[in-house]
Scaffold this motif. Structure first.
Motif, mmCIF file in Angstrom:
data_model
loop_
_atom_site.group_PDB
_atom_site.id
_atom_site.type_symbol
_atom_site.label_atom_id
_atom_site.label_comp_id
_atom_site.label_asym_id
_atom_site.label_seq_id
_atom_site.Cartn_x
_atom_site.Cartn_y
_atom_site.Cartn_z
ATOM 1 N N ASP A 114 27.191 38.275 35.643
ATOM 2 C CA ASP A 114 26.579 37.033 35.168
ATOM 3 C C ASP A 114 26.664 36.925 33.650
ATOM 4 N N VAL A 115 26.514 38.062 32.969
ATOM 5 C CA VAL A 115 26.625 38.066 31.510
ATOM 6 C C VAL A 115 28.056 37.756 31.091
ATOM 7 N N PHE A 116 29.014 38.446 31.680
ATOM 8 C CA PHE A 116 30.431 38.246 31.357
ATOM 9 C C PHE A 116 30.879 36.848 31.757
ATOM 10 N N GLY A 117 30.314 36.346 32.847
ATOM 11 C CA GLY A 117 30.722 35.043 33.364
ATOM 12 C C GLY A 117 30.347 33.863 32.495
ATOM 13 N N LYS A 118 29.491 34.091 31.490
ATOM 14 C CA LYS A 118 29.116 32.986 30.601
ATOM 15 C C LYS A 118 30.272 32.550 29.715
ATOM 16 N N GLY A 119 31.262 33.442 29.545
ATOM 17 C CA GLY A 119 32.455 33.074 28.790
ATOM 18 C C GLY A 119 32.415 33.408 27.315
ATOM 19 N N ASN A 120 31.333 34.025 26.836
ATOM 20 C CA ASN A 120 31.254 34.348 25.408
ATOM 21 C C ASN A 120 31.232 35.857 25.154
ATOM 22 N N VAL A 121 31.663 36.627 26.149
ATOM 23 C CA VAL A 121 31.726 38.088 26.041
ATOM 24 C C VAL A 121 33.186 38.514 26.135
ATOM 25 N N GLY A 122 33.591 39.400 25.226
ATOM 26 C CA GLY A 122 34.993 39.784 25.168
ATOM 27 C C GLY A 122 35.469 40.597 26.355
ATOM 28 N N ALA A 123 34.640 41.540 26.824
ATOM 29 C CA ALA A 123 35.085 42.437 27.892
ATOM 30 C C ALA A 123 33.895 43.062 28.608
ATOM 31 N N MET A 124 34.155 43.663 29.744
ATOM 32 C CA MET A 124 33.192 44.462 30.477
ATOM 33 C C MET A 124 33.979 45.535 31.224
ATOM 34 N N ILE A 125 33.296 46.557 31.710
ATOM 35 C CA ILE A 125 33.931 47.595 32.512
ATOM 36 C C ILE A 125 33.278 47.562 33.886
ATOM 37 N N GLY A 126 34.052 47.238 34.910
ATOM 38 C CA GLY A 126 33.409 47.081 36.206
ATOM 39 C C GLY A 126 34.340 47.149 37.394
ATOM 40 N N LEU A 127 33.736 47.012 38.562
ATOM 41 C CA LEU A 127 34.425 47.005 39.846
ATOM 42 C C LEU A 127 34.871 45.599 40.203
ATOM 43 N N GLY A 128 35.696 45.502 41.220
ATOM 44 C CA GLY A 128 36.224 44.199 41.613
ATOM 45 C C GLY A 128 35.160 43.197 42.007
#
Length: 430
Positions: A268-282
């Protein structure tokens, strides 16, 4: 696939009191005592009960395996039942003790618990017949306990870096970084790019990332010392891994040091569109309702210190095992030969999932899947002990260790404190 696929942990401590049975070795009969006149009809009139978890098998796998087995052995029947991860520990424990399931999927962190309880059949002598000579050692480790094979690795998945292509371009970045130093440089550029709230979202308790970095350094969260387990958080390897972890986490402006990736959900944080990257699962990626469209997301393995090898990752996934109380053990073994053959295992590769045979993984496509496959080669699992679930249960000492040191705690004394907690948990009597 669903998030619960890898969240299948924490049940090993519930698995107790199962009595193992062994076959009597007479002829080629199974435990029902029936002997057949030919290989083709030896299971005529028999039903094999197979449990898989919802969201695990790719589309078409169940039908393909069922059809092949029932065609190969006319008159036989394979009865698949899809189970939910919620509450599965108690359900499996009961089924194993009652002998009401023949073959079952178990999470790779669960397998040691079920094996130690006597619930799983020793299939050491059958490993080669199941294709075991091709199984990668880092996947097969979770299926072995005390030198004996109790399951077959089925598939694995792992975390990769997901990045916002638009923000990447805005920061003047092109392509995936080749080393951790390159990645730090990219995050520095994102930090000064207009519209970027966070170069990377990475909360302080993302212990799976730390686990991978620790394995990259050749360390372990815990290891056996004689007949006792000892924690590994205070090791030199752990200190090196933590420095990398700390540097990555320092680029997460909004990532709380005392929360994990699910609080809030990082997708949800990454999905806002203002975060450069995240490390996660599919399944931790933003859904179709998010501001960040799926075609705007790119992927690469978390780089390593050198360009020739990515950082280590935690390998989540599942194994296939035979219940020791099954009355159809020969039938179950023949089922595994079918279920794990190249054609059926290849359906995982076609669906973008890393299989138990590297040769089949050449068929994997898709940006996320290719990044995950590359990272899986450097993957490892949690300590293979029936008591591991007690470490992951809240309060998780690894998470608390990370938070404490990120918030300024002395590394050595904090590590010693939580190593003691880990050792006590792992050395509990079953």
């Amino acid at each position: 696939m669903k998030r619960q696929l890898i969240a299948a942990v924490g049940v090993a401590a519930m698995v107790v009191g199962l009595a193992a049975c062994s076959s009597d070795g007479k002829k080629s009969e199974d435990k029902s005592g029936s002997t057949s006149a030919s290989a083709a009809d030896k299971y005529k009139g028999k039903t094999l009960k197979v449990w898989t978890m919802t969201g695990s098998a790719p589309k078409g796998w169940t039908d393909a395996v069922k059809t092949e087995f029932e065609t190969t052995y006319p008159g036989s029947k394979v009865e698949f039942t899809a189970q939910e991860w919620g509450g599965i520990g108690a359900k499996v424990t009961t089924a194993l003790s009652e002998g009401s399931v023949d073959v079952l999927e178990v999470g790779n962190t669960q397998t040691a618990g079920y094996a130690a309880s006597g619930g799983l059949l020793d299939i050491t002598k059958d490993k080669a017949a199941f294709g075991g000579d091709a199984w990668p050692a880092n996947q097969n480790e979770s299926a072995v306990l005390d030198g004996k094979q109790y399951a077959a690795p089925w598939y694995v998945t792992n975390r990769v870096v997901a990045y916002n292509k638009d923000l990447w371009a805005k920061a003047g970045l092109t392509g995936a970084p080749k080393t951790l130093e390159d990645f730090y440089g990219d995050l520095e550029k994102l930090k000064t790019t207009e519209g970027v709230a966070d170069p990377i979202y990475m909360p302080g308790q993302e212990w799976y990332v730390y686990f991978g970095l620790l394995s990259s350094e050749g360390g372990k969260i815990a290891k056996k010392d004689g007949d006792k387990w000892v924690g590994g958080l205070g090791s030199p390897e752990s200190q090196k891994a933590f420095e990398t972890y700390k540097k990555l986490q320092s680029y997460s402006v909004t990532g709380p040091k005392d929360k994990d990736e699910a609080t809030p959900q990082q997708k949800d944080v990454f999905g806002k569109g203002n975060v450069g990257a995240m490390i996660g699962l599919g399944w931790e990626l933003p859904d179709e309702k998010a501001a960040l469209a799926k075609d705007k997301i790119g992927f690469f393995p978390l780089p390593g210190k050198t360009a020739d090898k990515p950082s280590g990752v935690f390998l989540g996934g599942s194994n296939l095992a035979i219940a020791s109380q099954s009355k159809n053990t020969d039938m179950a073994k023949d089922f595994l030969k079918v279920a794990l053959n190249d054609k059926n295992e290849g359906l995982f590769a076609a669906a973008g999932i890393t299989t138990n045979k590297p040769a089949l993984d050449a068929a994997i496509t898709g940006d996320f899947a290719l990044a995950a496959k590359a990272a899986a080669a450097a993957g490892s699992i949690t300590p293979n002990t029936p008591n591991w679930a007690s470490v992951e249960d809240n309060p998780n000492p690894v998470k608390e260790f990370l938070t404490a040191v990120l918030q300024g705690g002395d590394f050595a004394s904090t590590a010693a404190k939580y190593d003691d907690i880990i050792a006590k948990k792992l050395n509990q009597k079953q």
